[in-house]
Scaffold this motif. Structure first.
Motif, PDB file in Angstrom:
ATOM      1  N   LEU A 191      52.479   4.000 -32.650  1.00  0.00           N
ATOM      2  CA  LEU A 191      51.885   4.347 -33.941  1.00  0.00           C
ATOM      3  C   LEU A 191      52.724   3.800 -35.093  1.00  0.00           C
ATOM      4  CD1 LEU A 191      49.637   5.866 -35.430  1.00  0.00           C
ATOM      5  CD2 LEU A 191      51.091   7.910 -35.355  1.00  0.00           C
ATOM      6  N   ALA A 192      54.032   3.862 -34.971  1.00  0.00           N
ATOM      7  CA  ALA A 192      54.903   3.316 -36.018  1.00  0.00           C
ATOM      8  C   ALA A 192      54.707   1.808 -36.156  1.00  0.00           C
ATOM      9  CB  ALA A 192      56.359   3.645 -35.712  1.00  0.00           C
ATOM     10  N   ILE A 193      54.568   1.117 -35.026  1.00  0.00           N
ATOM     11  CA  ILE A 193      54.320  -0.330 -35.066  1.00  0.00           C
ATOM     12  C   ILE A 193      52.958  -0.609 -35.682  1.00  0.00           C
ATOM     13  CG2 ILE A 193      53.961  -2.382 -33.645  1.00  0.00           C
ATOM     14  CD1 ILE A 193      56.027  -1.116 -31.680  1.00  0.00           C
ATOM     15  N   GLU A 194      51.956   0.155 -35.288  1.00  0.00           N
ATOM     16  CA  GLU A 194      50.609  -0.011 -35.836  1.00  0.00           C
ATOM     17  C   GLU A 194      50.612   0.159 -37.357  1.00  0.00           C
ATOM     18  OE1 GLU A 194      46.093   0.335 -35.282  1.00  0.00           O
ATOM     19  OE2 GLU A 194      47.732  -0.752 -34.338  1.00  0.00           O
ATOM     20  N   GLN A 195      51.316   1.159 -37.836  1.00  0.00           N
ATOM     21  CA  GLN A 195      51.378   1.390 -39.287  1.00  0.00           C
ATOM     22  C   GLN A 195      52.111   0.259 -39.988  1.00  0.00           C
ATOM     23  OE1 GLN A 195      53.189   5.278 -39.094  1.00  0.00           O
ATOM     24  NE2 GLN A 195      51.212   6.335 -39.138  1.00  0.00           N
ATOM     25  N   ARG A 196      53.177  -0.234 -39.388  1.00  0.00           N
ATOM     26  CA  ARG A 196      53.910  -1.366 -39.963  1.00  0.00           C
ATOM     27  C   ARG A 196      53.035  -2.611 -40.020  1.00  0.00           C
ATOM     28  NH1 ARG A 196      57.922  -3.553 -35.860  1.00  0.00           N
ATOM     29  NH2 ARG A 196      56.093  -4.823 -35.316  1.00  0.00           N
ATOM     30  N   GLU A 197      52.335  -2.898 -38.927  1.00  0.00           N
ATOM     31  CA  GLU A 197      51.501  -4.091 -38.884  1.00  0.00           C
ATOM     32  C   GLU A 197      50.276  -3.970 -39.793  1.00  0.00           C
ATOM     33  OE1 GLU A 197      52.264  -7.051 -37.185  1.00  0.00           O
ATOM     34  OE2 GLU A 197      54.154  -5.945 -37.223  1.00  0.00           O
ATOM     35  N   ALA A 198      49.739  -2.778 -39.918  1.00  0.00           N
ATOM     36  CA  ALA A 198      48.616  -2.579 -40.844  1.00  0.00           C
ATOM     37  C   ALA A 198      49.061  -2.855 -42.278  1.00  0.00           C
ATOM     38  CB  ALA A 198      48.073  -1.154 -40.726  1.00  0.00           C
ATOM     39  N   GLU A 199      50.239  -2.394 -42.623  1.00  0.00           N
ATOM     40  CA  GLU A 199      50.752  -2.644 -43.968  1.00  0.00           C
ATOM     41  C   GLU A 199      50.995  -4.143 -44.188  1.00  0.00           C
ATOM     42  OE1 GLU A 199      51.821  -1.854 -47.791  1.00  0.00           O
ATOM     43  OE2 GLU A 199      50.976  -0.435 -46.330  1.00  0.00           O
ATOM     44  N   ARG A 200      51.482  -4.801 -43.178  1.00  0.00           N
ATOM     45  CA  ARG A 200      51.818  -6.225 -43.301  1.00  0.00           C
ATOM     46  C   ARG A 200      50.573  -7.115 -43.296  1.00  0.00           C
ATOM     47  NH1 ARG A 200      53.245 -10.669 -39.934  1.00  0.00           N
ATOM     48  NH2 ARG A 200      52.643  -9.545 -38.030  1.00  0.00           N
ATOM     49  N   LEU A 201      49.596  -6.792 -42.442  1.00  0.00           N
ATOM     50  CA  LEU A 201      48.464  -7.699 -42.234  1.00  0.00           C
ATOM     51  C   LEU A 201      47.195  -7.327 -43.006  1.00  0.00           C
ATOM     52  CD1 LEU A 201      48.875  -8.076 -38.366  1.00  0.00           C
ATOM     53  CD2 LEU A 201      49.421  -9.804 -40.108  1.00  0.00           C
ATOM     54  N   LEU A 202      47.034  -6.057 -43.291  1.00  0.00           N
ATOM     55  CA  LEU A 202      45.788  -5.629 -43.933  1.00  0.00           C
ATOM     56  C   LEU A 202      45.916  -5.511 -45.448  1.00  0.00           C
ATOM     57  CD1 LEU A 202      44.603  -2.850 -41.467  1.00  0.00           C
ATOM     58  CD2 LEU A 202      44.069  -5.293 -41.446  1.00  0.00           C
ATOM     59  N   HIS A 203      47.135  -5.509 -45.965  1.00  0.00           N
ATOM     60  CA  HIS A 203      47.330  -5.300 -47.397  1.00  0.00           C
ATOM     61  C   HIS A 203      48.066  -6.450 -48.051  1.00  0.00           C
ATOM     62  CE1 HIS A 203      45.913  -1.237 -46.768  1.00  0.00           C
ATOM     63  NE2 HIS A 203      46.814  -1.062 -45.826  1.00  0.00           N
ATOM     64  N   ARG A 204      47.848  -7.638 -47.509  1.00  0.00           N
ATOM     65  CA  ARG A 204      48.547  -8.800 -48.097  1.00  0.00           C
ATOM     66  C   ARG A 204      47.639  -9.503 -49.089  1.00  0.00           C
ATOM     67  NH1 ARG A 204      48.782 -12.358 -42.520  1.00  0.00           N
ATOM     68  NH2 ARG A 204      46.551 -12.477 -42.135  1.00  0.00           N
TER      69      ARG A 204
END
Length: 204
Positions: A191-204
């Motif tokens: 879940l921590a990785i998912e949240q990190r990747e969502a922030e990096r990939l979905l909010h760029r």
């Protein structure tokens, strides 16, 4: 090992599994916003143009159940599968395949409002699927008994989608089951990785 991945997709199941087994892996983003999943390069990996997919040694393949079964067999020390020859192997496979062959079709049928045909369709309907899970999990904490396996990971992650879509209530036996599955270190790391990747990939 490479996991073809995008946040907030079914690829989370494979990510969770990889964290559970402690494998070394690389995330390979497949950008759904630009329809990268439909490119010729990715449909060679999965002709259905869906995630997750996994490359473990140069022969990539897809389908959540296949990915989880491969990893369970590949990393037996994690004890997320049941080895061939064990009397519980068949029951483990039954519940591993229950999610894609019964739970997900019943959810899609309910969500779409299709009339269904409980006497002809292998999944019956969502009520039958719900009853089967409740009866099984009313006897033991996990689908094959006292041990969490890849079958539980797949079922619990899918039930969470059913809860979010209000197809099933997040309560009682099923609500407690999903909460138990999420109360694991592997889930928390994923879940921590998912949240990190969502922030990096979905909010760029």
């Amino acid at each position: 090992m490479k996991l073809y991945y995008w946040p907030k997709t079914r690829a989370f199941r494979a990510l969770w599994m990889l964290e559970e087994i402690g494998a070394i892996y690389e995330l390979v983003p497949i950008d759904l916003h630009t329809h990268e999943q439909s490119t010729d390069a990715f449909t060679l990996v999965n002709p259905m143009a869906k995630l997750p997919a996994l490359d473990d040694g140069g022969a990539p393949f897809a389908e959540s159940g296949a990915v989880l079964l491969h990893l369970a067999d590949r990393f037996p020390d994690a004890r997320l599968g049941v080895p061939p020859g064990d009397p519980l192997r068949g029951r483990f496979l039954q519940w591993l395949f229950f999610t894609p062959s019964c739970l997900e079709p019943a959810m899609a049928e309910k969500l779409s409002g299709a009339p269904g045909n409980p006497s002809a369709f292998g999944w019956g309907d969502l009520a039958r699927v719900q009853r089967a899970l409740i009866e099984t999990l009313g006897r033991a904490p996990w689908l094959i008994g006292d041990r969490f396996t890849a079958a539980d990971l797949l079922a619990a992650s899918t039930l969470k989608i059913a809860f979010a879509a209000r197809l099933l209530p997040n309560e009682g036996v099923l609500g407690d089951y999903v909460a138990r599955a999420e109360d694991r270190d592997g889930y928390r790391r994923a879940l921590a990785i998912e949240q990190r990747e969502a922030e990096r990939l979905l909010h760029r």
